[in-house]
Design a protein around this motif. Structure first.
Motif, PDB file in Angstrom:
ATOM      1  N   THR A  66      13.968  -8.709   1.468  1.00  0.00           N
ATOM      2  CA  THR A  66      13.138  -7.678   0.409  1.00  0.00           C
ATOM      3  C   THR A  66      12.208  -6.951   1.301  1.00  0.00           C
ATOM      4  O   THR A  66      12.095  -5.672   0.769  1.00  0.00           O
ATOM      5  CB  THR A  66      12.229  -8.794  -0.600  1.00  0.00           C
ATOM      6  OG1 THR A  66      13.111  -9.715  -1.044  1.00  0.00           O
ATOM      7  CG2 THR A  66      11.387  -7.987  -1.423  1.00  0.00           C
ATOM      8  N   LEU A  67      11.592  -7.439   2.157  1.00  0.00           N
ATOM      9  CA  LEU A  67      10.682  -6.527   3.102  1.00  0.00           C
ATOM     10  C   LEU A  67      11.470  -5.661   3.804  1.00  0.00           C
ATOM     11  O   LEU A  67      11.089  -4.368   3.741  1.00  0.00           O
ATOM     12  CB  LEU A  67      10.171  -7.293   4.161  1.00  0.00           C
ATOM     13  CG  LEU A  67       9.119  -6.892   5.060  1.00  0.00           C
ATOM     14  CD1 LEU A  67       7.888  -6.275   4.121  1.00  0.00           C
ATOM     15  CD2 LEU A  67       8.580  -7.566   5.917  1.00  0.00           C
ATOM     16  N   ASN A  68      12.810  -5.603   4.229  1.00  0.00           N
ATOM     17  CA  ASN A  68      13.632  -4.466   4.612  1.00  0.00           C
ATOM     18  C   ASN A  68      13.925  -3.604   3.765  1.00  0.00           C
ATOM     19  O   ASN A  68      13.841  -2.109   4.091  1.00  0.00           O
ATOM     20  CB  ASN A  68      14.879  -5.205   5.207  1.00  0.00           C
ATOM     21  CG  ASN A  68      14.678  -5.860   6.532  1.00  0.00           C
ATOM     22  OD1 ASN A  68      13.680  -5.780   7.287  1.00  0.00           O
ATOM     23  ND2 ASN A  68      15.735  -6.653   6.843  1.00  0.00           N
ATOM     24  N   VAL A  69      14.135  -3.860   2.516  1.00  0.00           N
ATOM     25  CA  VAL A  69      14.392  -2.685   1.403  1.00  0.00           C
ATOM     26  C   VAL A  69      13.097  -2.254   1.173  1.00  0.00           C
ATOM     27  O   VAL A  69      13.303  -0.824   0.815  1.00  0.00           O
ATOM     28  CB  VAL A  69      14.766  -3.559  -0.009  1.00  0.00           C
ATOM     29  CG1 VAL A  69      14.825  -2.672  -1.211  1.00  0.00           C
ATOM     30  CG2 VAL A  69      16.280  -4.245   0.244  1.00  0.00           C
ATOM     31  N   LEU A  70      11.968  -2.681   1.017  1.00  0.00           N
ATOM     32  CA  LEU A  70      10.816  -2.132   0.831  1.00  0.00           C
ATOM     33  C   LEU A  70      10.035  -1.270   2.007  1.00  0.00           C
ATOM     34  O   LEU A  70       9.062  -0.435   1.777  1.00  0.00           O
ATOM     35  CB  LEU A  70       9.761  -3.167   0.203  1.00  0.00           C
ATOM     36  CG  LEU A  70      10.256  -3.823  -0.772  1.00  0.00           C
ATOM     37  CD1 LEU A  70       8.900  -4.929  -1.280  1.00  0.00           C
ATOM     38  CD2 LEU A  70       9.933  -2.877  -2.124  1.00  0.00           C
ATOM     39  N   THR A  71      10.465  -1.582   3.117  1.00  0.00           N
ATOM     40  CA  THR A  71      10.123  -0.836   4.223  1.00  0.00           C
ATOM     41  C   THR A  71       9.838   0.504   4.389  1.00  0.00           C
ATOM     42  O   THR A  71       8.797   1.116   4.606  1.00  0.00           O
ATOM     43  CB  THR A  71      10.533  -1.295   5.699  1.00  0.00           C
ATOM     44  OG1 THR A  71      10.426  -2.737   5.725  1.00  0.00           O
ATOM     45  CG2 THR A  71       9.879  -0.406   6.709  1.00  0.00           C
ATOM     46  N   PRO A  72      10.771   1.292   4.074  1.00  0.00           N
ATOM     47  CA  PRO A  72      10.836   2.738   3.932  1.00  0.00           C
ATOM     48  C   PRO A  72       9.703   3.283   3.145  1.00  0.00           C
ATOM     49  O   PRO A  72       8.773   4.310   3.346  1.00  0.00           O
ATOM     50  CB  PRO A  72      12.284   3.391   3.429  1.00  0.00           C
ATOM     51  CG  PRO A  72      13.017   2.197   3.862  1.00  0.00           C
ATOM     52  CD  PRO A  72      12.252   0.856   3.706  1.00  0.00           C
ATOM     53  N   LYS A  73       9.468   2.600   1.953  1.00  0.00           N
ATOM     54  CA  LYS A  73       8.433   3.084   0.764  1.00  0.00           C
ATOM     55  C   LYS A  73       7.089   2.640   1.481  1.00  0.00           C
ATOM     56  O   LYS A  73       6.067   3.456   1.303  1.00  0.00           O
ATOM     57  CB  LYS A  73       8.609   2.315  -0.393  1.00  0.00           C
ATOM     58  CG  LYS A  73       7.875   2.810  -1.507  1.00  0.00           C
ATOM     59  CD  LYS A  73       7.919   2.405  -2.908  1.00  0.00           C
ATOM     60  CE  LYS A  73       6.948   2.728  -3.934  1.00  0.00           C
ATOM     61  NZ  LYS A  73       7.203   2.338  -5.279  1.00  0.00           N
ATOM     62  N   TYR A  74       6.884   1.462   2.275  1.00  0.00           N
ATOM     63  CA  TYR A  74       5.966   1.008   2.691  1.00  0.00           C
ATOM     64  C   TYR A  74       5.253   1.580   3.715  1.00  0.00           C
ATOM     65  O   TYR A  74       3.870   1.767   3.930  1.00  0.00           O
ATOM     66  CB  TYR A  74       5.937  -0.612   2.935  1.00  0.00           C
ATOM     67  CG  TYR A  74       4.657  -1.531   3.393  1.00  0.00           C
ATOM     68  CD1 TYR A  74       3.890  -1.881   2.106  1.00  0.00           C
ATOM     69  CD2 TYR A  74       4.326  -1.550   4.514  1.00  0.00           C
ATOM     70  CE1 TYR A  74       2.704  -2.657   2.398  1.00  0.00           C
ATOM     71  CE2 TYR A  74       2.877  -2.313   4.866  1.00  0.00           C
ATOM     72  CZ  TYR A  74       2.238  -2.765   3.800  1.00  0.00           C
ATOM     73  OH  TYR A  74       1.003  -3.402   3.871  1.00  0.00           O
ATOM     74  N   ILE A  75       5.972   2.040   4.817  1.00  0.00           N
ATOM     75  CA  ILE A  75       5.538   2.837   5.949  1.00  0.00           C
ATOM     76  C   ILE A  75       5.264   4.276   5.613  1.00  0.00           C
ATOM     77  O   ILE A  75       4.525   5.119   6.349  1.00  0.00           O
ATOM     78  CB  ILE A  75       6.321   2.750   7.086  1.00  0.00           C
ATOM     79  CG1 ILE A  75       7.754   3.511   7.050  1.00  0.00           C
ATOM     80  CG2 ILE A  75       6.629   1.389   7.441  1.00  0.00           C
ATOM     81  CD1 ILE A  75       8.794   3.363   8.245  1.00  0.00           C
TER      82      ILE A  75
END
Length: 512
Positions: A200-209
């Motif tokens: 889940t974190l890998n999927v969200l990473t582009p949006k998060y950073i």
């Protein structure tokens, strides 16, 4: 601003005198910067008491074996010759891990560091741009948090040098020596990485950073805020090296510890496995030779360490970069300089002739990848498979492609770095210290520098022997001639096919 203007430098001890009897604790001692820092301290400040290196087991080697491997590096040839036995008598390992709580230290080792340490260099980092966010946070953020926590208990701490990166604020065009607003709350990020599963974190990473190009620069900027929060509480310094490249002179001209940066591109193209890079040929990246960076680290620790900490002290921030010092070379010039040097100092076992161009046209770039990277790799791997050898060429090309993708922003965009504090820092060096610690880049001969760097890459990265140069030159001439023959045949075939098309035939008939 820093406190450089308020110090009476006349009454300060020289840098070697300041380090006399001091104990240094260092992370990142196995890395490129770390090795050169260890060597410089031992060579120019030989009366320091000792250096403790935080080392973890890795690749089947325990910390003691890794310490021996560090000293086996060519980086320490000068020490072995001029100061024999100093490494063995003054450098010791502390078993631990920056990615673990409390640094993975035993209670005995923690007490040792708390009681003995005077100066801390925190240089450990994962510099992989494609690290998952959780992995980057574990070392680059968690490690900094744990180092600061330890530093708060060190009884005689005089200086804590945190090694960051000039590219921690790539969302700005002008990057000054100030602390910019945080990209995010580092405490919340830490909790998120502990609570959310990896997928889940890998999927969200582009949006998060957000607008940051990768997890490395995103997390390194947050780590700066961990350090900056100690303003007035700990004697901290933040240094921001740009792209660290081969040394100018120390420990030897052209020494380098990894393939990162422009030399990696030159080596790959000189081996005949890299023929195209996507980027802007005309932009200029910011490069800092490793020995120039290390000298400034030591000078910064001397100035901070000799000043009594006051609650009103700001945190000195130094953009350890070229800035306006004159070491300017475009992406296109790097390839040209590399190709010129390789003609005289070719590499062993070149697969094909020296090639490699940088283009900002993606269509041309991908066509070249197909024709010059993928198809030859498939052909060579097929030959290896036929002869019962391990296939590897296509795998190498995948790595080259991935590296180019990770570096695209840095090869297509140019930043302006202000380094006023960094230049002011060198102006405070005492006359007696200038021979060993003054850093200058304004008078570097770019062509001579790259020659030394490529020769250094042959010796220290590829471990190719100088006595093999005559054989390498003969092989270079052969593959260059073969390349010309193949190109001539290819273009002749294309020309023959074109003139025999109906369109060209009809054109000739109409003209005649």
């Amino acid at each position: 601003m820093t406190f450089l203007e308020s110090i009476d430098f006349e009454n300060l001890p020289s840098i070697p005198d300041y380090y006399r009897g001091k104990t240094v604790f260092m992370t990142g001692g196995t890395g490129f910067l770390g090795k050169v820092l260890i060597e410089k301290l031992l060579y120019s400040c030989p009366d320091l008491d000792r250096i403790y290196l935080l080392l973890r087991p890795k690749k089947g080697m325990n910390p003691e074996q890794r310490l021996s491997a560090i000293y086996a590096s060519n980086c320490f040839d000068r020490l072995r010759e001029e100061r024999p036995n100093i490494f063995e008598s003054k450098v010791f390992f502390i078993a631990g891990d920056c990615g673990e709580l409390r640094l993975g230290l035993s209670e005995e080792d923690r007490a040792l560091l708390i009681n003995r340490t005077h100066i801390i260099y925190h240089a450990a980092a994962s510099v992989r741009f494609d690290d998952p966010l959780k992995a980057s946070v574990k070392l680059n953020l968690r490690g900094t948090i744990e180092m600061i926590e330890l530093a708060n208990h060190v009884q005689n701490l005089e200086c804590f040098v945190h090694v960051s990166t000039s590219y921690a604020n790539t969302n700005r065009n002008l990057i000054e020596e100030v602390m910019y607003p945080a990209h995010d709350n580092w405490r919340e990020l830490l909790n998120i990485c502990e609570d959310i599963d990896d997928h889940t974190l890998n999927v969200l990473t582009p949006k998060y950073i957000g607008g940051m190009p990768n997890t490395y620069v995103f997390v390194k900027q947050l780590a700066e805020h961990v350090v900056y929060e100690q303003k007035g509480k700990l004697p901290v310094v933040i240094t921001r090296p740009s792209v660290v490249v081969a040394s100018i002179s120390e420990p030897v001209p052209g020494w380098m510890g990894n393939f990162n940066g422009p030399i990696g591109l030159i080596i790959a193209s000189s081996k005949g496995i890299l023929h195209t890079v996507y980027g802007d040929p005309k932009i200029t990246a910011d490069y800092i030779p490793v020995d120039v960076a290390i000298k400034s680290f030591v000078v910064a620790s001397w100035i901070r360490g000799t000043k009594k900490l006051e609650k009103t002290d700001d945190v000195p921030i130094y953009n350890t970069c070229n800035g306006s010092m004159g070491f300017r070379v475009t992406n296109e010039e790097i390839f040209l300089l590399g190709h010129d040097t390789i003609a005289s100092y070719p590499l062993d076992n070149m697969i094909w002739s020296v090639g490699g161009t940088i283009t900002s046209n993606k269509s041309i770039h991908y066509i070249k990848i197909l024709l010059l990277h993928v198809l030859p790799a498939l052909f060579l791997d097929t030959l290896l498979w036929i002869f019962g050898k391990k296939t590897m060429v296509l795998k190498i090309q995948r790595r080259i492609y991935s590296a180019n993708v990770a570096l695209q922003l840095f090869l297509t965009k140019e930043w302006t770095f202000s380094n006023k504090n960094y230049l002011s820092l060198r102006s405070k060096i005492k006359e007696v210290d200038k021979q060993h610690f003054f850093y200058i880049m304004e008078n570097i001969d770019i062509r001579e520098y790259f020659k030394d760097a490529i020769i250094g890459a042959r010796r220290y990265l590829l471990h190719e022997k100088d006595e093999n140069l005559p054989k390498a030159r003969v092989h270079y001439k052969r593959v260059t001639l073969l390349d010309k023959i193949v190109r001539t045949l290819f273009y002749s075939y294309i020309f023959w096919k074109v003139i025999h098309t109906n369109f060209v035939r009809n054109l000739f008939v109409n003209v005649l």
